[in-house]
Motif scaffolding. Structure first.
Motif, PDB file in Angstrom:
ATOM      1  N   LYS A   1       0.780  -1.425   0.036  1.00 13.56           N
ATOM      2  CA  LYS A   1       0.375  -0.045  -0.485  1.00 13.56           C
ATOM      3  C   LYS A   1       0.800   0.919   0.232  1.00 13.56           C
ATOM      4  O   LYS A   1       2.510   1.360   0.629  1.00 13.56           O
ATOM      5  CB  LYS A   1      -0.657   0.184   1.077  1.00 13.56           C
TER       6      LYS A   1
ATOM      7  N   THR B   1       1.770   5.338   1.520  1.00  9.55           N
ATOM      8  CA  THR B   1       1.289   6.102   2.196  1.00  9.55           C
ATOM      9  C   THR B   1       2.455   7.681   1.960  1.00  9.55           C
ATOM     10  O   THR B   1       3.503   7.649   1.860  1.00  9.55           O
ATOM     11  CB  THR B   1       1.560   5.707   3.426  1.00  9.55           C
ATOM     12  N   TRP B   2       1.159   8.594   2.410  1.00  9.91           N
ATOM     13  CA  TRP B   2       2.134   9.989   2.020  1.00  9.91           C
ATOM     14  C   TRP B   2       2.418  10.038   3.385  1.00  9.91           C
ATOM     15  O   TRP B   2       1.355  11.010   4.236  1.00  9.91           O
ATOM     16  CB  TRP B   2       0.798  10.747   1.208  1.00  9.91           C
ATOM     17  N   THR B   3       3.298  10.808   3.714  1.00  7.43           N
ATOM     18  CA  THR B   3       4.244  11.315   5.081  1.00  7.43           C
ATOM     19  C   THR B   3       3.142  12.946   5.004  1.00  7.43           C
ATOM     20  O   THR B   3       3.198  13.787   4.126  1.00  7.43           O
ATOM     21  CB  THR B   3       5.365  11.342   4.597  1.00  7.43           C
TER      22      THR B   3
ATOM     23  N   TYR C   1      10.746   8.144  -1.596  1.00  7.70           N
ATOM     24  CA  TYR C   1      10.002   7.232  -0.892  1.00  7.70           C
ATOM     25  C   TYR C   1      10.865   6.346  -0.101  1.00  7.70           C
ATOM     26  O   TYR C   1      11.989   5.928  -0.514  1.00  7.70           O
ATOM     27  CB  TYR C   1       9.112   6.214  -2.373  1.00  7.70           C
TER      28      TYR C   1
ATOM     29  N   THR D   1       4.467  -1.870   3.542  1.00 10.06           N
ATOM     30  CA  THR D   1       4.074  -0.528   2.701  1.00 10.06           C
ATOM     31  C   THR D   1       5.082   0.859   1.943  1.00 10.06           C
ATOM     32  O   THR D   1       6.284   0.033   2.703  1.00 10.06           O
ATOM     33  CB  THR D   1       3.403   0.702   4.375  1.00 10.06           C
TER      34      THR D   1
ATOM     35  N   TYR E   1       6.229   4.398   1.479  1.00  7.29           N
ATOM     36  CA  TYR E   1       5.865   5.793   2.409  1.00  7.29           C
ATOM     37  C   TYR E   1       6.962   6.710   1.784  1.00  7.29           C
ATOM     38  O   TYR E   1       7.962   6.891   1.222  1.00  7.29           O
ATOM     39  CB  TYR E   1       6.740   5.938   3.478  1.00  7.29           C
TER      40      TYR E   1
END
Length: 91
Positions: free
Chosen positions: A2, A4-6, A72, A78, A80
């Motif tokens: 998946k 996920t944006w920080t 990233y 995940t 990120y």
């Protein structure tokens, strides 16, 4: 996997949009759509980006999306999104 944006990456998107929108709103919107969609290609091949050895042992990589660099990190299942900027920016 998946994505996920920080918070920093989301702030970068906002900063880039705010820079572009006064110049050309249509281009600003198109650019943001392209940048936000770009990480989806990492789902099939997360290690496509160049590994940045200076972050070892973390697995931090970078891809270029047009004239933008996206960094990233892969952690377990995940991806990120860490940071995003125009390649002409002084980083």
């Amino acid at each position: 996997m998946k994505i996920t944006w920080t918070n920093k990456a989301l702030s970068d998107v906002e900063r880039l949009y705010e820079f572009l929108v006064p110049k050309n709103k249509t281009i600003a919107i198109q650019t943001m759509q392209t940048l936000i969609a770009a990480p989806k290609r990492l789902l099939n091949n997360p290690r496509i980006g160049k590994k940045l050895e200076e972050f070892a042992p973390r697995e931090v990589r970078r891809i270029l999306v047009g004239n933008y660099e996206m960094r990233y990190e892969i952690r377990k299942t995940t991806i990120y999104i860490l940071r995003l900027w125009h390649t002409k920016e002084n980083r």
